[in-house]
Design a protein around this motif. Sequence first.
Motif, PDB file in Angstrom:
ATOM      1  N   ALA A 109      -4.995  13.022   0.770  1.00 42.52           N
ATOM      2  CA  ALA A 109      -5.697  13.035   2.011  1.00 42.52           C
ATOM      3  C   ALA A 109      -5.963  11.728   2.529  1.00 42.52           C
ATOM      4  N   LEU A 110      -5.638  10.449   2.120  1.00 43.35           N
ATOM      5  CA  LEU A 110      -6.092   9.201   2.574  1.00 43.35           C
ATOM      6  C   LEU A 110      -5.185   9.227   3.932  1.00 43.35           C
ATOM      7  N   ASP A 111      -5.688   8.699   5.122  1.00 40.61           N
ATOM      8  CA  ASP A 111      -4.902   8.192   6.307  1.00 40.61           C
ATOM      9  C   ASP A 111      -4.362   6.749   6.130  1.00 40.61           C
ATOM     10  N   MET A 112      -3.079   6.594   5.688  1.00 43.40           N
ATOM     11  CA  MET A 112      -2.498   5.494   5.218  1.00 43.40           C
ATOM     12  C   MET A 112      -2.559   4.589   6.466  1.00 43.40           C
ATOM     13  N   ASP A 113      -2.290   5.039   7.648  1.00 42.17           N
ATOM     14  CA  ASP A 113      -2.317   4.217   8.822  1.00 42.17           C
ATOM     15  C   ASP A 113      -3.806   3.403   8.794  1.00 42.17           C
TER      16      ASP A 113
END
Length: 125
Positions: A109-113
């Motif tokens: 679920a991490l927002d990699m941006d």
Amino acid sequence: MATRDLTFPDFESTVLEPGVDSGIVLVDFWAAWCGPCLAFAPIYTAAAEDNPDVLFAKVDTEANPDLSAAFEIRSIPTLMIFRDGIGVFSQAGALPRPALDDLLGQVRALDMDAVRAEVAKQATA
């Protein structure tokens, strides 16, 4: 998917350029003499079978002291998680299966941006 054994020479190409769909690589630092490591192994293997989009790797700290030293492994088992080549989790100690599944969900679920932006910000600080 089965787990993959890692050594120092192939660590970078495997972890930093994983070639898996999700870009997620779990690395279990362990040793054959370590009771908690042996207890965690079946949990780790089962999770690997249930998550074919994730690369589950293992580093034998006895056979790869240089790699263990590079990551300052002081206690085993130690679990590290990388996503898109960025370390996003590191913790010593075995995890029960529900905690490992929950952790995988959080990493997916991490927002990699946002993560990349934070890494860039810390690099310039």
